[in-house]
Design a protein around this motif. Structure first.
Motif: not given
Ligand code: HEC
Length: 133
Positions: A44, A48, A56, A61
Motif C-alpha cells: 500500500c 498511501h 493525499s 491519507n
C-alpha cells in the motif's frame, strides 16, 4: 481381543485434531500489527501515507481511518463510488474491501487487486487500527 473400537476412536480424535489445526491459522492466531506495517509498506505504501497530515495526492491519507466515513479526506479527489459508499471503516468493512476492492466497491479507482490471504489482511488491519491520535 477386539481393537476396533479403540482405533476407531483414535481415528475420530485425529480427525478432530486435523480440523482444529486447519482452523488455527485464521481463528487462533492473534493479528500482528508489526508484520502488518511491513505488509502495508509492500502493498500500500507506494500510494498511501499514514502520518497525521500526510499527503493525499495519489491516494487518501489513512491516519485516523478506523471509524471514519468513506471518502472524507479533505483535498483528495475520490471516485463517486468511494465518496458515495457511505460505509464506516471498521475491521469488518476493511476486510471485505481489501480482499477484493473492485468487487466490494464497484467503480473504485483504487488500482489494487486485493490481498487474498486472510491472515495478511488481519495483520494489515491491525496496523491500520494503530493510526490514531
Ligand atoms: C496503486 C495505488 C494504491 C494502492 C497500491 C493501494 N491503494 Fe488504497 N486507494 C487508492 C486510491 C486512488 C483510493 C481512492 C479510491 C477511490 O476514490 O475510488 C484508495 C482508497 C483506499 C481506502 C478508502 C479510504 C477512504 O478515505 O475512504 C482505503 C481504506 C484504502 N485505499 C486502503 C488501502 C490499503 C490498506 C492498501 C494496501 C493493502 C491499499 N489501499 C493499496 C490507491 C491505492
Amino acid at each position: 481381543m477386539n481393537h476396533f473400537p479403540l482405533s476407531r476412536r483414535r481415528g475420530r480424535i485425529l480427525a478432530a485434531l486435523a480440523l482444529l489445526a486447519a482452523a488455527l491459522p485464521a481463528a487462533g492466531r492473534a493479528a500482528d500489527a508489526t508484520r502488518g506495517a511491513d505488509l502495508f509498506d509492500n502493498y500500500c505504501g507506494e500510494c498511501h501515507t499514514t502520518r497525521p497530515g500526510g499527503s493525499s495526492r495519489s491516494a487518501p491519507n489513512l491516519f485516523g481511518l478506523m471509524g471514519r466515513r468513506t471518502g472524507t479526506v479533505e483535498g483528495f479527489a475520490y471516485s463517486d463510488a468511494n465518496r458515495g459508499a457511505g460505509w464506516i471503516w471498521s475491521p469488518e468493512t476493511l476486510d471485505t474491501y481489501l480482499a477484493a476492492p473492485k468487487t466490494a466497491m464497484p467503480g473504485t479507482v483504487m488500482k489494487f487487486q486485493g490481498v487474498k490471504d486472510a491472515a495478511e489482511r488481519a495483520d494489515i488491519i491491525a496496523f491500520l487500527a494503530t493510526l490514531h491520535a
